[in-house]
Every structure is written in C-alpha cells, then in structure tokens.
Write a protein that holds these residues in place. Structure first.
Motif, short mmCIF file in Angstrom:
data_model
loop_
_atom_site.label_atom_id
_atom_site.label_comp_id
_atom_site.label_asym_id
_atom_site.label_seq_id
_atom_site.Cartn_x
_atom_site.Cartn_y
_atom_site.Cartn_z
N ARG A 1 3.51 10.15 -2.72
CA ARG A 1 2.01 9.36 -2.44
C ARG A 1 1.75 8.54 -3.58
NH1 ARG A 1 -1.38 13.23 1.48
NH2 ARG A 1 0.12 14.35 2.40
N ARG A 2 2.60 7.74 -3.62
CA ARG A 2 2.23 6.66 -4.65
C ARG A 2 2.26 5.25 -3.96
NH1 ARG A 2 3.79 8.20 -9.84
NH2 ARG A 2 2.87 6.03 -10.44
N LEU A 3 1.50 4.42 -4.39
CA LEU A 3 1.32 2.99 -3.78
C LEU A 3 2.86 2.28 -4.12
CD1 LEU A 3 -2.07 2.13 -5.28
CD2 LEU A 3 -1.39 3.24 -3.02
N TRP B 1 0.93 -1.19 0.15
CA TRP B 1 -0.03 -0.12 0.01
C TRP B 1 0.86 1.22 0.10
CZ3 TRP B 1 -0.14 -3.79 3.69
CH2 TRP B 1 -1.33 -4.93 3.38
N MET B 2 0.40 2.28 0.30
CA MET B 2 0.95 3.62 0.27
C MET B 2 2.02 3.69 1.13
SD MET B 2 -0.81 7.27 -0.09
CE MET B 2 -1.64 6.67 -1.59
N GLU C 1 1.70 2.28 14.00
CA GLU C 1 0.25 1.56 13.68
C GLU C 1 -0.05 1.16 12.12
OE1 GLU C 1 -2.11 4.88 14.62
OE2 GLU C 1 -2.10 4.52 16.83
N ASP C 2 0.73 1.67 11.39
CA ASP C 2 0.26 1.60 9.84
C ASP C 2 1.14 0.60 9.14
OD1 ASP C 2 2.31 3.43 10.03
OD2 ASP C 2 1.59 4.79 8.69
N HIS C 3 2.10 0.13 9.75
CA HIS C 3 2.84 -0.72 9.08
C HIS C 3 3.67 -1.92 9.86
CE1 HIS C 3 5.90 2.07 11.00
NE2 HIS C 3 7.03 0.93 10.63
N ILE C 4 4.21 -2.97 9.00
CA ILE C 4 4.92 -3.86 10.07
C ILE C 4 6.27 -4.31 8.92
CG2 ILE C 4 2.71 -4.85 10.87
CD1 ILE C 4 3.06 -7.07 8.60
N HIS C 5 7.05 -4.97 9.60
CA HIS C 5 8.48 -5.39 8.99
C HIS C 5 8.26 -7.04 8.88
CE1 HIS C 5 10.16 -1.45 8.56
NE2 HIS C 5 9.55 -1.03 9.50
N ALA D 1 0.12 0.64 5.13
CA ALA D 1 -1.26 0.87 4.75
C ALA D 1 -1.34 2.67 4.70
CB ALA D 1 -2.28 0.64 5.65
N ALA D 2 -2.41 2.90 3.66
CA ALA D 2 -2.24 4.43 3.50
C ALA D 2 -2.94 4.88 4.45
CB ALA D 2 -3.41 4.47 2.10
N PRO D 3 -2.79 6.38 4.60
CA PRO D 3 -3.11 6.95 5.83
C PRO D 3 -4.94 6.94 6.07
CG PRO D 3 -1.65 8.30 4.66
CD PRO D 3 -1.91 7.24 3.93
N GLU D 4 -5.47 6.96 5.02
CA GLU D 4 -6.86 6.83 4.84
C GLU D 4 -7.58 5.63 5.12
OE1 GLU D 4 -5.95 6.83 0.50
OE2 GLU D 4 -5.42 7.56 2.36
N ASP D 5 -6.67 4.62 4.96
CA ASP D 5 -7.10 3.20 5.63
C ASP D 5 -7.46 2.90 7.16
OD1 ASP D 5 -7.19 2.25 3.14
OD2 ASP D 5 -5.03 1.63 3.17
#
Length: 646
Positions: free
Chosen positions: A40-42, A23-24, A168-172, A125-129
């Motif tokens: 701001r690209r996926l 995602w973004m 909050e919005d990502h993992i590795h 993930a994108a901020p709006e997700d």
C-alpha cells in the motif's frame, strides 16, 4: 535510472522495472505492471519493451486471473473510435490495423531506434479515490503524454500512442518511441516527469496526494530477483539483504579498510574496482552473496550505486573522512566525538584500535602508520643508550580545544600490546595469527560503558535537533542521515527484530533529496559515535537490560523528533518513514525487559505473545528476518514489492 533491466513485451511483460509515477498500486494483477505486494504505497510503473503487438493483445485479453473487463481505448493519437480494434464474426479482435499504425513510425528510424522502443505506463488510483469516467481518464492520459514531452498538445508529428482501460481504477498508456517526422524522442528521466505530472493531476482531480520523486529511496529488487528469491526460499532478495549488510558495515566502520573487512566478516563477497590511471587507487566496489549465482555459476554482483544513492564509495568516504566534501582517498579519518565518551570507554577504544593495528601490521613502522591513519596520535619512546632505537610507544586521541592529549602506553592497555611483545609476535607467528574481533577482549563493564555512552550521545543529538525545530529544520539534515547508522548498529548489537524493522523502515527518512550529502554537524557526529560504539560492543550475551532499554528509549525520542523535523521540511515520505520506524522501535521497548531470548520459529504462527517472548533473541543464534507489518505483530509477512522507488 541508467543500466537497469527492462522487459520485452511478448504477451505478458516480464521482469519489469518500476519508475516513479502515480497513485496507489494495489495487489491486483494486471499486465505485470499493476502488480503490487500489498504494501500500500504510492507507486506507478514505466516499462519498456520490444514488441507492441504482444502487449496490445494482452491488454485486450482476459488477464492472467481473468481480471480484465470490457477493454477499450479511451484516448490516443487519433479518435478512440477510429483506433478501436474491430470485432470479427467469431467474436475475436482484429489488431492488425492498430499494430500497423503504432509500428509504422519505427520504420522511419531504422537503425536509430531504441533497443526497446515500446513505452508502457500503468496508472492506478487509490481505492478511496472516486471512480473516474472514460473522459477523465482520457484527459489524464493526454496530460501525461504532454508533460513527458512524447505527445505535446498541437504537435501533429508526435509519437503515436493509445490509452487502454480494462478496469475501473487504472489505465495503460502504450506508445512507440518514434515521431512521425523521423526524430527519436527523448525519454531520459521520463519517470521523474511522470511523477511531476501525477502530482499535478492529483491536485486537479482531488485524488490522494503522493510524495515527489526526490531520489531518497533505495533501489528496489526487480521482479525477476523477487521471483528467484521465492523459488529458492529466501526471506528477502539478495539485493535487499546486501543493502542491509552494506549499510550496517558502513555504520560501524571508521575507515575504508575496516568497511571491507566488516563485509567479509559478515560473509559478503567484495570486489574492488581500481583506477585505470592511478595505480592501486580504489574507485568503487561491488558486493555479492556466495550462494547467489547466475546460470554460469558466477556470483551476481551489485555495485554500491545499485543498492542506494548514498552507498557509493565516494559518498561512503564522507562518513569516514574529515573533509567537508567527497574525497578521492580517506587520508584523514574523522575522529570520534569524544565529549560523549567516558574514561573507561576511551581506554577500551584505544586498546581496540591498537590491537587491530597490530593485527594488520608486520613492522613497527607499519604499526604506527596504521594508528595514525585511523586518526590516533602516536608517540614513540626511544632508547637512552642506543640512538634511534624505539623501545616503546604511547597512543592518545587527538587533542581538542579544551584538553591536552592523554597518553596511554601500550603496556598499560594490555600486557600483550607492549612493543616488545608485539615485535616478538610479528617476527614469529604473523602468518599463523587470526585477527581478533573488536569486541572479543571487552569486559562486561566496558560493554556497559559502551551502551551508556551510546545512549548519552543519542540523547545529545536529540537535544541538538530540537534546537532547529523552530529556527531552521534543514540544519538537522546530517543528524537525520546519521540516525540510520545508529539504528542499524543498534539492531545488530541487540539482535532485536523490531529494531531491524525500524532500521529498514527508516531508510528513506535518512537521505537528503537528490542524493545530497549533508555537511557534518555536532548532532550527526554524536549519532555516528553511537553507531561506532554499538558496532564495537557487538552482540553479546551479558548486555544489561537497563542499558538496552535506556538506549531504545533515547532512540524513540530521537525518531519522534526527526519525524517532526521531516514534517516541517515538508518531506512527507521521509516523515512517514521516520514515524513507522518510531512505532517499530516502541515495540522493541515494550519487550526489552523480557527474559526469554529465543529465536523466532519461522514455521510457527506469529502472534503478539510469541513476538514479545522473542524480541531479544540469543545473539549467538541466527536471526530470523521477519517482514511482518510492525503495526500488527500477528499479521502475516507481506510479499516483496518489485521495482524501485524514488
């Protein structure tokens, strides 16, 4: 995918390589893999490294800017609670057991290990997700490992891996590329499998949808190339600049020789690769900038495949040859689509071709062969008193099914192009001549005709593309590809920085999925004629504003039509690229009639008024490369995003 640079994990990974993934990715620093330029690209990243210890310590550390919070393992080859590093009495983590568990399978492979056996995937993930919880991220990580084939469900001998979350919005996801049964896992094209997995996950969790990895994007500069460009004060990395120069040179050339000549004239170093089997057969090329050198002071070369999939020499030859498929040598040059050429333009094109062939030849025979190699007809005139003696010549465009060839004697094209004058020049001053630029001897009326014919050809191509909107959108692929040539040459000829932005934005919309080369069509040939005419016209001071505005207006209509075609083809990334190019071209139209043609000051504040005043700068002055957001002319130029897109 092969041959690109990867990083070694020693704490913080360096010089990462982007792969198609998720995602973004937003401009928040995280392990180097979660860094983005704000474009701001996926995007997602797959990296490879040598040491798993340094990577784990970094993921559990505070980060370079203190952005890591509450690091924890949410999934892995075993229960997360069993894998979590314990906390010592002093508050630090004890990573010895986790390091040993992940590194243990590598000892089974020994010398069969990958050179970089640590596999690292960053997912964001994108901020709006919606914010996903640990259980959902764990499910995503397990599906990702299963779809890549590294750790399928129920495979007890799969690779060992963990998924660390510290935001909050990502993992590795970190894995060591060695199975428990002593087999080395296959990671060929793993980036494309990751992309497919991400699209499936996006649908399941209702996340923002991304485009598939269809191999239509150009190679992106690596992080090392970007940082080197910033240190040296370059507006763009050398790879990006070379891609633009090669694309523009290929658009304006009709032969392989002319392509290399245009690159050299533009200040690009060119190195040709020759066949080991056939003498003098050129099989590839590489380009470099004179001021871009390595530690040893040698130029850093980029092959065509390292710039874009359609810039390899075999695929470039399909632009210039009449064959339907790739050929080994450009034996038959594809002729211009003459139905869009006025009589004045045809005469100027003949004179330009004759002058260029005369500059490259030393004898009458070589001169005639040069013209024939470029697709023109040559008719020698023989002496009536001396048998076999050639006293003159005439040239013509190849005949079509409607008209017969219209012959033009060399002496009528220009006084210095008669055979007698040419033979005198070859005999006396060949080694002291400097070949003239194609557009040096064009009159203002001829340049006007070039622009008018180019605009007419673009309008014809648009009409042909529209015919396929309701019937067969995929039949317009060749025109979509050739539109890139028209945009690049229009930007170079006009000097309009909005058109430069449009040509760069359109880049992805031009290519067919998976590197396919489309078959030639009348619409595509018309756009290639547009590109050729604009390249021959050159950047000139006396171009008329009306002709430029007409050309830009036709290009806007063309891009809007291609946007609709790409949408009907369900190619979302290409449609968005065409839409952005259309928006940027509209900015060029609104400022095309501005009388001020000053070069933008790179040190001044960029405002809408300044951009309007400098939309068409002086073509004889160096063009400042502006990378600002086309939708907001007063926005600062974003930094360059590392890695590559697919």
């Amino acid at each position: 995918m092969r041959g690109s640079r990867r990083s070694s994990f020693s704490g913080m990974p360096r010089s990462p390589r982007e792969r198609p993934a998720t995602w973004m990715l937003w401009p928040k620093r995280c392990a180097g893999a979660c860094r983005d330029s704000g474009s701001r690209r996926l995007i997602g990243k797959v990296l490879r490294g040598k040491r798993v210890e340094g990577l784990i310590r970094y993921l559990y550390g505070p980060g370079r800017l203190g952005e890591h919070h509450d690091p924890r393992i949410v999934a892995g080859f075993d229960e997360p609670g069993e894998l979590e590093p314990p906390i010592r009495a002093d508050g630090s983590r004890d990573f010895r057991r986790l390091d040993g568990l992940l590194s243990q399978p590598l000892a089974l492979l020994g010398e069969r290990n990958y050179r970089k056996p640590v596999w690292h995937l960053a997912l964001r993930a994108a901020p709006e997700d919606p914010i996903l919880d640990d259980h959902q991220w764990a499910e995503i990580a397990r599906e990702m490992m299963a779809r890549t084939g590294l750790a399928a469900d129920g495979d007890d001998d799969a690779v060992r891996w963990i998924a660390v979350r510290h935001g909050e919005d990502h993992i590795h996801v970190v894995a060591t590329l060695a199975r428990i049964d002593g087999v080395r896992p296959d990671v060929w094209n793993d980036g494309y499998r990751v992309r497919d997995a991400c699209r499936a996950i996006e649908q399941r969790f209702g996340l923002r949808s991304t485009a598939p990895a269809d191999r239509t994007a150009a190679r992106r500069p690596t992080r090392g190339e970007i940082e080197k460009a910033v240190r040296r004060g370059r507006p763009v990395p050398p790879r990006t600049l070379l891609h633009r120069k090669v694309q523009t040179a290929a658009a304006g050339a009709r032969t392989e020789t002319e392509f290399f000549d245009r690159l050299r004239a533009d200040g690009v170093l060119v190195r040709q690769r020759f066949s080991h089997r056939t003498a003098d057969e050129v099989t590839g090329y590489a380009v470099a900038l004179a001021d871009d050198v390595n530690a040893d002071g040698e130029p850093i070369w980029f092959g065509g495949s390292k710039l874009a999939a359609d810039l390899t020499l075999p695929k470039l030859r399909t632009r210039w040859t009449a064959a339907d498929g790739p050929v080994r040598a450009p034996s038959v040059v594809r002729p211009l689509d003459r139905c869009h050429l006025s009589a004045r333009t045809r005469r100027a094109l003949l004179r330009t071709a004759v002058r260029r062939a005369a500059d490259q030849a030393r004898t009458t025979t070589q001169f005639f062969h040069r013209l024939q190699d470029e697709g023109f007809l040559v008719k020698p005139r023989y002496s009536q008193t001396v048998p076999g003696q050639i006293t003159g010549y005439a040239v013509a465009f190849p005949a079509d099914n409607v008209t017969e060839p219209k012959w033009s004697p060399g002496s009528r094209l220009a006084e210095d192009l008669s055979l007698t004058r040419l033979q005198q020049r070859w005999a006396s001053s060949f080694r002291h001549r400097t070949p003239a630029t194609d557009h040096d001897d064009l009159t203002p009326e001829e340049r006007q005709a070039f622009y008018d014919d180019a605009a007419r050809a673009a309008s014809y191509a648009t009409a042909q593309i529209r015919r396929h909107l309701a019937t067969n959108p995929h039949a317009a692929q060749d025109a979509c590809w050739a539109a890139s040539d028209a945009l690049h040459t229009a930007a170079q000829a006009t000097g309009n920085h909005h058109l430069h932005h449009a040509a760069n934005s359109y880049d992805r919309a031009a290519r067919a999925p998976y590197g396919r080369i489309p078959r030639p069509t009348p619409a595509g040939n018309a756009l290639r004629t547009t590109a050729r005419l604009l390249a021959l016209a050159g950047s000139v001071k006396d171009r008329t504003t009306i002709s430029t505005m007409l050309l830009v207006a036709n290009l806007i209509t063309l891009l809007d039509t291609i946007t609709e075609i790409r949408r009907l083809q369900n190619h979302r990334a290409q449609a968005e690229a065409a839409r952005q190019a259309s928006a940027q071209t509209r900015l060029a139209r609104t400022t095309a009639d501005d009388p001020a043609r000053r070069v933008p000051d790179p040190t001044a504040t960029v405002s809408p008024a300044r951009l309007a005043m400098t939309a068409f700068p002086n073509p004889w002055a160096p063009l400042h490369t502006d990378t600002s957001d086309p939708a907001r002319p007063d926005s600062p130029a974003p930094s360059i995003r590392p890695g590559r897109h697919l």
